[in-house]
Design an enzyme around this catalytic site. Structure first.
Site, short mmCIF file in Angstrom:
data_model
loop_
_atom_site.label_atom_id
_atom_site.label_comp_id
_atom_site.label_asym_id
_atom_site.label_seq_id
_atom_site.Cartn_x
_atom_site.Cartn_y
_atom_site.Cartn_z
N HIS A 471 3.25 1.00 -3.67
CA HIS A 471 2.03 1.19 -3.70
C HIS A 471 1.24 1.99 -2.50
O HIS A 471 0.52 3.14 -2.79
CB HIS A 471 1.31 -0.20 -3.70
CG HIS A 471 -0.23 -0.16 -3.82
ND1 HIS A 471 -0.85 -0.20 -4.95
CD2 HIS A 471 -1.08 0.06 -3.00
CE1 HIS A 471 -2.33 -0.26 -4.84
NE2 HIS A 471 -2.28 -0.11 -3.70
N GLU A 472 1.55 1.60 -1.45
CA GLU A 472 0.98 2.17 -0.08
C GLU A 472 1.70 3.54 -0.03
O GLU A 472 0.69 4.56 0.38
CB GLU A 472 1.14 1.20 1.05
CG GLU A 472 0.61 -0.13 1.22
CD GLU A 472 -1.14 0.12 0.67
OE1 GLU A 472 -1.65 1.03 0.95
OE2 GLU A 472 -1.57 -0.96 0.13
#
Length: 680
Positions: A471-472
């Site tokens: 995600h990041e």
């Protein structure tokens, strides 16, 4: 403090002009901030007092380029306030926040400056600006109007005062939460640790050691709290830790956030009223894909209707297992959910998260995630130890494009520590821009709180931590691929309900066999993750998905309840919260708990009247990833199109225009419902 000793006030002389963290001391910030404000004031005065008629170049572009020194100092200071703070930094932030807020207000409420901006804006049809130039003019004009530039007299002064109060309160909210989290620790006996896996036992022993104590200690940091709730056999202890976590900032002490919340929501509402909006949500959503609170509620209600029946079934199934184990009169409470859910998952899919950990050693996961970017986009990563970092845990990488040219600097910061707030985030230490034909590349950082290495064992991640990494890293790609003229429209500077698309689309790879096979190896034997274990991950990917959806919807409803208010709030925060999200609650409520007082996203972060963005972007990412599924998950043509039409464009065009250019159609909720198994 002489100027030549302050690293902010001279050339950095570091690789790629990266921040000289090794030279920066606490005493450097204040003089550099003051100098940055002074310099920007001089730049603003030069624009305002320019005898020539206002033009796009001498007003709009000149304003865009102003404040370079201030930006470089506030960026480092602001980022380290989250990643590597201290009591001294927090004291300085309390002192400087009102000063910085006042400086910002002085610019946005400068009547002569706005008169020049307005003069250029009123000529926009004759100027025939194209693309980014047209967007920058619109964004600048709207930004000033939305910051009170059209206000006069008392209203303008009131706006200025409220903004300053807001900056102080958001800072205090965050500091209180960090201190409450850091202040909690619970020493455990061997008996109390029953049920907990070896990885947690090692982690808790390491925490005690780090604190100079014997035995085992748990904290409220995610890598400590989450496995405890999932595996601890002692129900009364689970309840105790759950209550500690969910009553943070409600206690009768200096870290109580109840009154701060009331002030925050009331100030935001008052600011919106001053600008002519009926609610703060209406003000915020004007610059969002959703555009109106009706559109947000439409999405949240669609999700409620689609997922509630499945969520109730999921809860009934977990409760049935709990009763089978504990007796028919057992009532499932929130502190039981993770524990019995894990037992049910294990029973249904024979999948225990702890089985997966040995295959997700952090450095291997990193190779896998970096390798995915190489396979999709042709970019490569090389650690450069000459680039200064702000903590020994941090690594700095040079990122190179597929043609070998320099693309970006990427910092990685993976483990919890006392000076770091909880959660995971991506940020920039320098944005990208183009000037005089030179493309100045970005410095991007991903910061997380993953399970730490323990005695004799490397950092072994849970599957959800692998998801978080992806995600990041998706946000990081958005930052690294930025390719725009102006820094304020670069990278992740997009509408808030579009910013999660690049991050969430990456999470889809976590359940793809082809991806997992590229890196998941047993940290001791080097054996690849067994095919049957991957199949279990895939089979279990929609386990309790409806419950998880309603949890996110509940947060969206709470956020909207706080920010669609038209009147001052002075009621009971807990009671208001319980009423706001009750439609999405499928477990019994618990007296004394309160989410709002620790809901940094909507109170102190950028998600006020915007938490729905996660679900909004999930609709987009499911729809977008279906193209990868159709053409092949490593398809370079689809990836190139995603890079060109989404990742590199920043905020230079309306997100729906960008999305349709990539996807060839508007998104629908259909792909998400299908992915989650809600429909066939």
């Amino acid at each position: 403090m002489t100027e030549n000793k302050n690293p902010f006030l001279k050339p950095y002389n570091t690789p790629h002009d990266t921040a000289p963290f090794h030279l920066i001391k606490i005493e450097h910030y204040e003089p550099a901030l003051l100098e940055g404000m002074k310099e920007q004031n001089e730049e603003i005065d030069a624009i305002v007092n320019n005898p020539e008629a206002p033009t796009f170049q001498n007003t709009i572009v000149a304003l865009e380029k102003s404040g370079a020194l201030l930006d470089r100092v506030t960026t480092v200071f602001g980022n380290l306030m989250s990643a590597e703070t201290s009591d001294e930094m927090q004291e300085l932030a309390e002192k400087m926040m009102p000063v910085l807020s006042e400086h910002s207000n002085n610019i946005s409420l400068n009547e002569k400056l706005f008169a020049r901006i307005k003069a250029v804006y009123e000529q926009k049809d004759q100027l025939q600006l194209k693309g980014e130039d047209a967007q920058l003019l619109q964004k600048t004009y709207d930004g000033f109007v939305r910051s009170g530039a059209n206000l006069t007299g008392e209203a303008k002064e009131k706006f200025r005062q409220l903004n300053t109060e807001l900056s102080i309160l958001t800072l205090r909210f965050s500091q209180n939460l960090l201190k409450e989290t850091n202040n909690y620790e619970l020493a455990l006996t061997e008996k109390q640790l029953e049920g907990l896996p070896e990885s947690s036992l090692e982690s808790y022993a390491q925490t005690a050691k780090d604190k100079g104590k014997e035995g085992s200690i748990i904290t409220l940091d995610a890598p400590s709290f989450v496995p405890f709730m999932k595996y601890c056999d002692d129900r009364s202890l689970r309840r105790e830790v759950y209550m500690a976590y969910n009553t943070q900032c409600t206690h009768n002490n200096e870290y109580n956030n109840v009154d701060i919340i009331k002030q925050l929501v009331n100030i935001r509402m008052e600011l919106a009223h001053l600008l002519g909006f009926s609610t703060f949500a209406e003000y915020k959503l004007k610059k969002r894909m959703a555009e109106t609170s009706d559109a947000v509620y439409k999405l949240l209600n669609q999700l409620l209707d689609a997922y509630t029946p499945a969520a109730l079934k999921e809860v009934a199934e977990v409760e049935a297992l709990a009763r089978e184990m504990e007796g028919n009169d057992f009532q499932l409470m929130p502190w039981d959910w993770a524990y019995y859910s894990e037992k049910l998952k294990n029973k249904k899919f024979n999948l225990n998260e702890e089985e997966l950990r040995p295959y997700f050693e952090l450095s291997q996961v990193e190779k896998g995630v970096f390798g995915l970017a190489t396979r999709l986009y042709g970019i490569t990563f090389k650690e450069n130890k000459e680039i200064p970092v702000y903590h020994p845990d941090v690594k700095a990488y040079e990122v190179f494009d597929k043609d070998g040219s320099f693309l970006a600097v990427l910092y990685t910061d993976f483990h919890p520590r006392a000076g770091k707030r909880s959660g995971a985030w991506m940020t920039s230490y320098k944005e990208q821009w183009i000037e005089n034909g030179v493309n100045s590349r970005p410095h991007v950082s991903v910061t997380m709180n993953f399970t730490k290495p323990s005695a004799g064992k490397p950092a072994l991640l849970t599957f959800s931590e692998v998801n978080t990494f992806l995600h990041e890293f998706g946000h990081a790609l958005h930052g690294m691929f930025a390719n725009t003229t102006y820094s304020t429209m670069s990278g992740t500077s997009v509408y808030w309900d579009f910013v999660e698309l690049p991050s969430q689309i990456m999470e889809n790879f976590a359940t793809e066999k082809e991806f997992l096979n590229t890196f998941a190896r047993h940290y001791q034997t080097g054996e690849p993750i067994p095919a049957e274990l991957i199949q279990k991950i895939v089979d279990a990917s929609n386990f309790n998905v409806a419950y998880a959806c309603l949890r996110q919807v509940s947060f969206g409803l709470l956020d909207m309840a706080w920010y669609t208010r038209r009147e001052t709030f002075d009621g009971d925060v807990r009671a208001y919260e319980k009423e706001a999200w009750k439609k999405a609650q499928v477990l019994p409520g618990v007296e004394d708990t309160c989410m709002s007082v620790q809901f940094s996203h909507i109170m102190a972060g950028g998600y006020s009247a915007g938490y729905y963005s996660y679900k909004w972007a999930e609709v987009l990412d499911a729809d977008a990833f279906s193209l990868f599924k159709e053409k092949g998950i490593f398809n370079q043509e689809v990836a190139a199109s995603f890079r060109e039409n989404i990742l590199s464009k920043g905020g230079t065009e309306h997100p729906m225009t960008l999305y349709k250019r990539f996807r060839g159609q508007e998104p629908s909720i259909h792909a998400l419902l299908k992915r989650n198994g809600i429909i066939n």
